[in-house]
Write a protein that holds these residues in place. Structure first.
Motif, short mmCIF file in Angstrom:
data_model
loop_
_atom_site.label_atom_id
_atom_site.label_comp_id
_atom_site.label_asym_id
_atom_site.label_seq_id
_atom_site.Cartn_x
_atom_site.Cartn_y
_atom_site.Cartn_z
N HIS A 165 0.83 -1.21 0.00
CA HIS A 165 0.00 0.00 0.00
C HIS A 165 0.87 1.26 0.00
CE1 HIS A 165 -4.28 -1.14 0.24
NE2 HIS A 165 -3.80 -2.29 0.70
N ARG A 166 2.00 1.21 0.67
CA ARG A 166 2.91 2.36 0.62
C ARG A 166 3.43 2.56 -0.80
NH1 ARG A 166 6.23 0.80 6.10
NH2 ARG A 166 4.96 1.97 7.60
N SER A 168 1.93 1.68 -3.55
CA SER A 168 0.81 2.18 -4.33
C SER A 168 0.60 3.67 -4.10
CB SER A 168 -0.46 1.40 -3.98
OG SER A 168 -1.58 1.90 -4.69
N ASP A 169 0.68 4.08 -2.84
CA ASP A 169 0.52 5.51 -2.52
C ASP A 169 1.65 6.34 -3.14
OD1 ASP A 169 -1.72 4.88 -1.05
OD2 ASP A 169 -0.70 4.97 0.90
N ASP A 170 2.87 5.80 -3.11
CA ASP A 170 4.00 6.50 -3.72
C ASP A 170 3.75 6.73 -5.21
OD1 ASP A 170 5.34 6.44 -1.29
OD2 ASP A 170 6.55 4.69 -1.81
N GLN A 172 0.95 6.87 -6.87
CA GLN A 172 -0.10 7.87 -7.10
C GLN A 172 0.44 9.28 -6.89
OE1 GLN A 172 -3.92 7.12 -5.20
NE2 GLN A 172 -3.55 4.92 -5.22
N SER A 173 1.23 9.46 -5.84
CA SER A 173 1.75 10.80 -5.53
C SER A 173 2.75 11.27 -6.58
CB SER A 173 2.42 10.79 -4.16
OG SER A 173 1.50 10.49 -3.13
N LEU A 185 7.39 12.92 0.31
CA LEU A 185 7.58 11.48 0.30
C LEU A 185 8.88 11.08 0.97
CD1 LEU A 185 6.27 10.41 -3.22
CD2 LEU A 185 5.14 10.15 -1.01
#
Length: 202
Positions: A165-166, A168-170, A172-173, A185
């Motif tokens: 999930h981290r 995935s979040d990276d 997207q950002s 980040l």
């Protein structure tokens, strides 16, 4: 929470659509979250090299955020990391395994930078982080691989899902090239861990 799986081909496709700086930043997020694993290894076996990886990680962040590339000869930094890699052990040695993984991820990050944001190298940096989480999750279950049921338990574990999930979040950002986002980040990655010390020692 959605259960994510590591899909290297899909990851490479996502990375290919991103700005070059974002690709290296993604790999560096994955490397930075493993920094504590190398430092745990160095504390016990290589104290004189403990600060080397952190210095290189900080220099990488400065390079991609501020464009401070000239002072650092990255081929030399790559050689330093490669020379620091732990010797292979003939028994389970968590500090060597996870510390070595941290350095492997850092090697792939530097190679991505040297190759003008090579997406394969960046994906490998992420895969190493995932594999560390996968190994720790499997050991926490005290099971052997070999059945779909065990693999499902490993993938769905908090340890693996936390890292996926981290990542995935990276992604997207980092879809846009924004130094402010990358700086944020960096702060998150410095505060996060793929594995805590307790998880490494299971």
């Amino acid at each position: 929470m959605t259960v994510l799986k590591y899909d290297e081909q899909a990851l490479k496709q996502q990375l290919s659509a991103m700005p070059e700086r974002s690709i290296v930043a993604f790999a560096l997020c994955c490397s930075t979250r493993q920094l504590n694993a190398f430092e745990a290894y160095a504390d016990k076996f290589l104290p004189e090299k403990r600060e080397a990886a952190r210095h290189i990680v900080e220099s990488l962040w400065a390079t991609i955020i501020f464009g401070e590339n000239t002072p650092v000869m990255w081929s030399e930094q790559l050689a330093i990391v490669e020379e620091t890699y732990p010797d292979e052990q003939d028994h389970w040695a968590p500090f060597h395994v996870y510390g070595g993984n941290a350095l492997s991820s850092l090697i792939y990050t530097i190679r991505s930078l040297l190759a003008s944001a090579d997406v394969q190298e960046a994906a490998w940096a992420a895969r190493i982080a995932y594999e560390s989480a996968d190994q720790a999750a499997l050991r926490s279950l005290d099971k052997m691989r070999g059945s779909p049921e065990i693999e499902q338990l490993v993938v769905a574990s908090d340890i693996v899902q936390r890292e996926l999930h981290r990542q995935s979040d990276d992604l997207q950002s980092l879809a846009i090239d924004d130094p402010g986002v990358i700086l944020h980040l960096k702060s998150l990655a410095m505060e996060s861990r793929v594995l805590t010390l307790d998880e490494m020692l299971v």
